[in-house]
Design an enzyme around this catalytic site. Structure first.
Site, PDB file in Angstrom:
ATOM      1  N   ASP A 229      44.025  40.227  33.302  1.00 14.84           N
ATOM      2  CA  ASP A 229      43.971  41.645  33.001  1.00 14.84           C
ATOM      3  C   ASP A 229      42.937  41.813  31.887  1.00 14.84           C
ATOM      4  OD1 ASP A 229      46.582  44.178  32.927  1.00 14.84           O
ATOM      5  OD2 ASP A 229      44.412  44.348  32.740  1.00 14.84           O
TER       6      ASP A 229
HETATM    7  C1  GLC Z   1      44.236  47.734  32.529  1.00 11.09           C
HETATM    8  C2  GLC Z   1      45.386  47.539  33.487  1.00 11.09           C
HETATM    9  C3  GLC Z   1      44.964  46.977  34.811  1.00 11.09           C
HETATM   10  C4  GLC Z   1      43.580  47.505  35.144  1.00 11.09           C
HETATM   11  C5  GLC Z   1      42.612  46.896  34.167  1.00 11.09           C
HETATM   12  C6  GLC Z   1      41.193  47.457  34.346  1.00 11.09           C
HETATM   13  O1  GLC Z   1      44.619  47.457  31.225  1.00 11.09           O
HETATM   14  O2  GLC Z   1      46.515  46.825  33.019  1.00 11.09           O
HETATM   15  O3  GLC Z   1      45.921  47.375  35.784  1.00 11.09           O
HETATM   16  O4  GLC Z   1      43.220  47.157  36.475  1.00 11.09           O
HETATM   17  O5  GLC Z   1      43.020  47.074  32.815  1.00 11.09           O
HETATM   18  O6  GLC Z   1      41.166  48.797  34.000  1.00 11.09           O
END
Ligand code: GLC
Length: 696
Positions: A229
């Site tokens: 993430d």
């Molecule tokens: C965010 C989310 C994830 C997302 C990523 C990119 O913090 O937790 O679901 O795809 O970052 O935005």
């Protein structure tokens, strides 16, 4: 191809831009999308262009993609075909935007009713439901040359303190309660997984060898790649099972990886394994057909909404609309009625939740527009947004029927303050198109009670991000929910309200009678810190001591009855269905569903199993559901459920594998987890040849 790559060419694919530039800039190919890995100009391989989110393309060009219904709304269809359509429609828009990875579907089981991201997740509160739907979303997305990303792996079931909280979950609970939707994504060939911000057993998810390498890659057999993430990487944890750091390269970067290689801590084979995991799905899904030499970096600017995606968003939202109550057949409405629409029915209409999964609608069809289009000349409609309660009450009193649109929103980053309609609907909270929830945000419950007092013929439509409490539910004759319905909410809800679509939605989560009906302790949620440790370094621990008793399983264990809430699997139709002729034979369960009402409709009979006592399983658990064809009045369908060996198995922590349970099983088929129509039993006595289950 990997063998032909130099070390530098390999290492550049294991992370996002190092120099801090990352997401959705609109000036460079290095940062054009949410996640960016450059193509290889020598080998002419495509860049990796990742984008959010689970319910549509979120881009810096507002209003240029379709805001589809959210994951929870799609789960409410209980219809694998609808889920596939959702996936393929989104996949097409990602492809048209030049994104070859969709950062979705979100699959986390709704353990915590207040979780701010439940609206995004496709599993509801049940692993079997999630598993039957997850694979279809992955297959749909990947049918459009876009790699799907199953997220958030794993046990990311709350937003409170999500960057620190440590989910403390035993192995059997992980495999039986939380992994099945992700396992289905693996079986459907999901090309990527996203490891989550939280810790599991006090080890960061993106460097946790037990959940990444052992559970996901070894035991579930995942052959794609794990990306972090955004900002969830803490060390160059390639040996623990992380394959790609997003959005930058602070840890999994060439400098640190080369140091690891030189020190003999990281092997060349491990690097190559990560590259294989990245390229294999790219070949399998068709991403490799678009070489970087032919790449069009301006596709981001396209408006990719099409008539097909609009139709898909409309039909999926209608199918995900759950008719909770319809006393006296108040619904469907007549096109000649005089109606009062009150609340979030105009520009303030609720369409989506917030955070990285937000999509600014390419257009908004409001419920007011949808209703106006459905009325004939002798019908009429007035609208009051509810800020002037007296005016709203007067309008309701003067109308044949009052339709009150209420709801609330939740977001990534924090959990809901409560399950009440009066919390969470502050337009100022939400970035992007802060038009939602314009009207009466904080006295919706009072408003509903005032309206239904003025006109007993009141319909309430709930647009909610998950569970909600409805203190007025016994006073209102007709209630529907469309969860986060997406941009075509107006046409979809009008299709259902006027009977153009006979509702088939079923609750994917329990609607409770009151707040915290599942009695979470602080240790279960939001988690306990270590006494005396300064808050800023609190590694909060969230203990999943309820184990398998999540959602309806808890309600069954405690014998909780419903007064103002509604049970898992509940959903009404404008017609009625009877169930008969239950046959339980050698693992196949069949029954006859008959339309005993006056209009055509489809039903979704549900199969629940009771395991032999000695296995310590929940009292009942969902192990089958099937949407019938549309049945004409008087018509019937014979529905068959085929129980697999896996359906009859429990996770054996001694052998770290599924093991089939044996003995007397209870079998029941119902129209919900509580509306049981037929009961039977089944004796599982062993295994025959070819690993087949043998029944008495
Ligand atoms: C965010 C989310 C994830 C997302 C990523 C990119 O913090 O937790 O679901 O795809 O970052 O935005």
């Amino acid at each position: 191809m990997v063998a032909n790559m130099t070390l530098d060419e390999k290492l550049v694919m294991l992370h996002g831009p190092i120099d801090g530039d990352c997401c959705q800039c609109n000036y460079s190919s290095a940062c054009a999308y949410v996640g960016n890995v450059p193509g290889n100009t020598r080998l002419d391989t495509p860049p990796i262009t990742m984008n959010d989110g689970p319910q549509g393309f979120r881009g810096f060009v507002a209003h240029s993609s379709t805001a589809f219904p959210g994951g929870m709304a799609v789960a409410a269809t209980w219809d694998p075909a609808a889920v596939y359509l959702w996936g393929s429609s989104m996949g097409q828009e990602f492809y048209d935007k030049g994104a070859n990875v969709q950062l979705g579907p979100g699959l986390n089981v709704a353990r915590v009713p207040l979780n701010g991201r439940n609206f995004e997740y496709l599993s509801g509160e049940d692993p079997y439901l999630g598993a039957q739907l997850a694979g279809q979303a992955v297959a749909g997305i990947q049918s459009k040359k876009v790699v799907a990303t199953a997220k958030h792996w794993a046990l990311n079931n709350q937003e409170t303190n999500r960057q620190n909280v440590s989910s403390m979950v035993d192995e059997r609970t992980r495999f039986e309660m939380y992994y099945p939707p992700f396992e289905a994504a693996v079986e459907a060939g999901a090309g990527s997984f996203m490891c989550s911000y939280n810790k599991i057993q006090a080890v960061w998810s993106c460097e946790n060898p037990e959940t990444l390498q052992t559970d996901l890659k070894d035991r579930l057999g995942f052959k794609g790649y794990v990306m972090s993430d955004w900002g969830a990487t803490h060390t160059p944890s390639i040996n623990a099972g992380l394959d790609m750091e997003m959005p930058n390269g602070f840890f999994l970067n060439p400098k640190l990886l080369t140091l690891g290689l030189d020190a003999g801590i990281i092997s060349q084979e491990k690097i190559d394994d990560s590259l294989m995991r990245i390229f294999t799905p790219m070949f399998a899904v068709g991403v490799m057909d678009e070489p970087v030499s032919a790449w069009d970096w301006h596709k981001q600017w396209n408006n990719v909404t099409t008539a097909e995606s609009i139709e898909a968003a409309r039909s999926i939202s209608a199918q995900g609309t759950v008719l909770l109550k319809n006393e006296g057949g108040l619904l469907p409405l007549h096109s000649s009625s005089s109606l009062a629409l009150i609340g979030f029915a105009s520009d303030g209409a609720i369409t989506h939740g917030d955070g990285s999964g937000t999509v600014t609608p390419s257009r908004l069809v409001t419920p007011l527009q949808g209703v106006q289009e459905a009325l004939t000349n002798d019908g009429s409609v007035v609208f009051e947004d509810g800020t002037d309660l007296d005016a709203a009450v007067a309008a309701a009193r003067a109308a044949d029927v009052a339709v009150v649109f209420v709801g609330t929103i939740s977001s990534e980053g924090y959990d809901r303050a409560s399950l009440s309609l009066d919390d969470g609907c502050d337009p100022s909270n939400f970035f992007e198109d802060g038009k939602q929830c314009v009207g009466n945000n904080h006295k919706q419950n009072d408003m509903v009670q005032a309206i239904v007092k003025a006109n007993p013929r009141t319909v309430v439509v709930l647009s909610v991000p998950g569970a909600v409490v409805m203190p007025w539910a016994n006073q209102v004759p007709a209630i529907l929910t469309n969860f986060m319905p997406g941009q075509e909410v107006g046409h979809a809800i009008a299709d259902v309200l006027f009977g153009k679509v006979n509702p088939t939605g079923r609750l994917p989560i329990t609607f409770p009678n009151h707040e915290d009906e599942i009695d979470f302790t602080p240790g279960q949620y939001p988690g306990l810190g270590l006494e005396g440790i300064p808050e800023k370094v609190w590694p909060d621990f969230s203990y999943y001591t309820e184990k398998l008793l999540v959602g309806y399983r808890y309600y069954d264990a405690k014998g909780i009855q419903f007064s103002t809430g509604f049970p898992f699997g509940h959903g009404l139709s404008y017609t009625n269905f009877s169930y008969s002729k239950l046959r339980v034979r050698f693992g196949s369960v069949s029954l006859t569903v008959t339309n005993t009402g006056a209009v055509a409709g489809a039903d979704i009979p549900q199969l629940y199993l009771n395991f032999p006592e000695k296995y310590g399983e929940p009292l009942w658990q969902l192990k089958g559901f099937k949407k019938t064809q549309v049945l004409q009045p008087g018509q019937h369908e014979n529905v068959h459920f085929r129980l697999t060996k896996r359906d009859l198995s429990v996770w054996d922590v001694k052998h770290h594998a599924w093991t089939k349970a044996e003995g007397k099983f209870g079998v029941k088929v119902g129209a919900s987890s509580r509306d049981i129509r037929l009961e039977g039993r089944m004796d599982v006595i062993g295994e025959g040849p070819e690993d087949r289950v043998v029944f008495a």
